[in-house]
Design a protein around this motif. Structure first.
Motif, PDB file in Angstrom:
ATOM      1  N   UNK A  25       8.600 -12.593   9.030  1.00 18.08           N
ATOM      2  CA  UNK A  25       8.329 -11.369   8.275  1.00 18.08           C
ATOM      3  C   UNK A  25       7.734 -11.726   6.927  1.00 18.08           C
ATOM      4  N   UNK A  26       6.575 -11.132   6.619  1.00 19.95           N
ATOM      5  CA  UNK A  26       5.901 -11.361   5.348  1.00 19.95           C
ATOM      6  C   UNK A  26       6.332 -10.309   4.335  1.00 19.95           C
ATOM      7  N   UNK A  27       6.266  -9.041   4.751  1.00 21.40           N
ATOM      8  CA  UNK A  27       6.585  -7.928   3.862  1.00 21.40           C
ATOM      9  C   UNK A  27       6.679  -6.656   4.694  1.00 21.40           C
ATOM     10  N   UNK A  28       7.208  -5.617   4.075  1.00 21.08           N
ATOM     11  CA  UNK A  28       7.258  -4.294   4.699  1.00 21.08           C
ATOM     12  C   UNK A  28       6.605  -3.294   3.773  1.00 21.08           C
ATOM     13  N   UNK A  29       6.173  -2.173   4.349  1.00 17.92           N
ATOM     14  CA  UNK A  29       5.502  -1.118   3.594  1.00 17.92           C
ATOM     15  C   UNK A  29       6.185   0.210   3.900  1.00 17.92           C
ATOM     16  N   UNK A  30       6.556   0.941   2.865  1.00 20.29           N
ATOM     17  CA  UNK A  30       7.224   2.230   3.018  1.00 20.29           C
ATOM     18  C   UNK A  30       6.308   3.331   2.516  1.00 20.29           C
ATOM     19  N   UNK A  45      15.839  16.039  11.772  1.00 19.62           N
ATOM     20  CA  UNK A  45      16.260  14.897  10.991  1.00 19.62           C
ATOM     21  C   UNK A  45      15.029  14.233  10.372  1.00 19.62           C
ATOM     22  N   UNK A  46      15.102  13.945   9.101  1.00 21.38           N
ATOM     23  CA  UNK A  46      14.019  13.291   8.367  1.00 21.38           C
ATOM     24  C   UNK A  46      13.917  11.817   8.770  1.00 21.38           C
ATOM     25  N   UNK A  47      12.678  11.359   9.009  1.00 23.39           N
ATOM     26  CA  UNK A  47      12.462   9.956   9.358  1.00 23.39           C
ATOM     27  C   UNK A  47      11.514   9.317   8.352  1.00 23.39           C
ATOM     28  N   UNK A  48      11.757   8.059   8.057  1.00 26.68           N
ATOM     29  CA  UNK A  48      10.935   7.273   7.164  1.00 26.68           C
ATOM     30  C   UNK A  48      10.097   6.327   8.012  1.00 26.68           C
ATOM     31  N   UNK A  49       8.796   6.263   7.726  1.00 28.92           N
ATOM     32  CA  UNK A  49       7.924   5.332   8.426  1.00 28.92           C
ATOM     33  C   UNK A  49       7.919   4.010   7.673  1.00 28.92           C
ATOM     34  N   UNK A  50       8.136   2.931   8.387  1.00 27.88           N
ATOM     35  CA  UNK A  50       8.122   1.586   7.821  1.00 27.88           C
ATOM     36  C   UNK A  50       7.173   0.729   8.652  1.00 27.88           C
ATOM     37  N   UNK A  51       6.238   0.069   7.978  1.00 29.01           N
ATOM     38  CA  UNK A  51       5.378  -0.909   8.624  1.00 29.01           C
ATOM     39  C   UNK A  51       5.854  -2.289   8.185  1.00 29.01           C
ATOM     40  N   UNK A  52       6.110  -3.178   9.126  1.00 25.79           N
ATOM     41  CA  UNK A  52       6.507  -4.544   8.813  1.00 25.79           C
ATOM     42  C   UNK A  52       5.411  -5.488   9.285  1.00 25.79           C
ATOM     43  N   UNK A 107      -4.300 -11.192   6.596  1.00 30.61           N
ATOM     44  CA  UNK A 107      -3.355 -10.155   6.190  1.00 30.61           C
ATOM     45  C   UNK A 107      -4.016  -9.062   5.339  1.00 30.61           C
ATOM     46  N   UNK A 108      -5.067  -9.413   4.596  1.00 35.49           N
ATOM     47  CA  UNK A 108      -5.644  -8.476   3.639  1.00 35.49           C
ATOM     48  C   UNK A 108      -6.116  -7.151   4.243  1.00 35.49           C
ATOM     49  N   UNK A 109      -6.802  -7.129   5.377  1.00 38.54           N
ATOM     50  CA  UNK A 109      -7.211  -5.836   5.942  1.00 38.54           C
ATOM     51  C   UNK A 109      -6.025  -4.937   6.299  1.00 38.54           C
ATOM     52  N   UNK A 110      -4.942  -5.522   6.766  1.00 35.82           N
ATOM     53  CA  UNK A 110      -3.745  -4.736   7.079  1.00 35.82           C
ATOM     54  C   UNK A 110      -3.168  -4.153   5.800  1.00 35.82           C
ATOM     55  N   UNK A 111      -3.043  -4.981   4.766  1.00 37.56           N
ATOM     56  CA  UNK A 111      -2.512  -4.519   3.483  1.00 37.56           C
ATOM     57  C   UNK A 111      -3.389  -3.400   2.903  1.00 37.56           C
ATOM     58  N   UNK A 112      -4.702  -3.571   2.980  1.00 41.43           N
ATOM     59  CA  UNK A 112      -5.622  -2.559   2.450  1.00 41.43           C
ATOM     60  C   UNK A 112      -5.482  -1.239   3.196  1.00 41.43           C
ATOM     61  N   UNK A 113      -5.341  -1.290   4.495  1.00 35.93           N
ATOM     62  CA  UNK A 113      -5.178  -0.079   5.308  1.00 35.93           C
ATOM     63  C   UNK A 113      -3.887   0.648   4.939  1.00 35.93           C
ATOM     64  N   UNK A 114      -2.806  -0.094   4.815  1.00 39.91           N
ATOM     65  CA  UNK A 114      -1.531   0.523   4.471  1.00 39.91           C
ATOM     66  C   UNK A 114      -1.557   1.116   3.068  1.00 39.91           C
ATOM     67  N   UNK A 115      -2.125   0.381   2.119  1.00 40.63           N
ATOM     68  CA  UNK A 115      -2.213   0.888   0.749  1.00 40.63           C
ATOM     69  C   UNK A 115      -3.093   2.132   0.681  1.00 40.63           C
ATOM     70  N   UNK A 116      -4.205   2.130   1.408  1.00 44.68           N
ATOM     71  CA  UNK A 116      -5.115   3.278   1.422  1.00 44.68           C
ATOM     72  C   UNK A 116      -4.444   4.524   2.005  1.00 44.68           C
ATOM     73  N   UNK A 117      -3.428   4.328   2.825  1.00 50.27           N
ATOM     74  CA  UNK A 117      -2.714   5.450   3.436  1.00 50.27           C
ATOM     75  C   UNK A 117      -1.431   5.805   2.689  1.00 50.27           C
ATOM     76  N   UNK A 118      -1.292   5.299   1.458  1.00 49.52           N
ATOM     77  CA  UNK A 118      -0.200   5.714   0.592  1.00 49.52           C
ATOM     78  C   UNK A 118       1.101   4.959   0.728  1.00 49.52           C
ATOM     79  N   UNK A 119       1.107   3.868   1.466  1.00 50.76           N
ATOM     80  CA  UNK A 119       2.326   3.080   1.608  1.00 50.76           C
ATOM     81  C   UNK A 119       2.482   2.128   0.426  1.00 50.76           C
ATOM     82  N   UNK A 120       3.724   1.789   0.105  1.00 50.41           N
ATOM     83  CA  UNK A 120       4.030   0.871  -0.997  1.00 50.41           C
ATOM     84  C   UNK A 120       4.695  -0.380  -0.429  1.00 50.41           C
TER      85      UNK A 120
END
Length: 74
Positions: free
Chosen positions: A69-74, A1-8, A44-57
Motif C-alpha cells: 500500500x502506497x497511500x489512500x484517497x478519501x 446509510x452513508x458510505x465513504x469512497x476510498x481509493x487505495x 503512480x502519477x496519472x492515478x494520483x492526478x485522476x483522483x485529485x482532479x475528482x476531489x479526493x484527498x
C-alpha cells in the motif's frame, strides 16, 4: 446509510506485480467493501492526478498497512 469512497493505491501487489493499481472501496460505519472499480498504470502519477482532479484527498499510509500500500484517497 452513508458510505465513504476510498481509493487505495498499491505498488506491485501479489495479484498485479507489474505496476500500480488503485482499488475502490466503500466504507460505512460497520464495513469496508471492495468494488470492481480499479485503475491500473505503470506510473503512480496519472492515478494520483485522476483522483485529485475528482476531489479526493491523499492520506499517507500507516506503518501497519500492507507493504504494497502506497497511500489512500478519501
Amino acid at each position: 446509510m452513508e458510505q465513504l469512497t476510498i481509493w487505495t493505491i498499491y505498488d506491485k501487489p501479489k495479484d498485479y506485480p507489474h505496476g500500480f493499481i488503485a482499488r475502490k472501496f466503500l466504507a460505512s460505519r460497520d464495513s469496508l467493501v471492495p468494488t470492481q472499480s480499479i485503475m491500473i498504470c505503470s506510473n503512480i502519477e496519472p492515478i494520483q492526478q485522476e483522483l485529485e482532479a475528482n476531489g479526493f484527498a491523499k492520506v499517507s499510509r500507516d506503518f501497519a498497512d500492507q507493504p504494497s500500500i502506497v497511500e489512500s484517497w478519501l
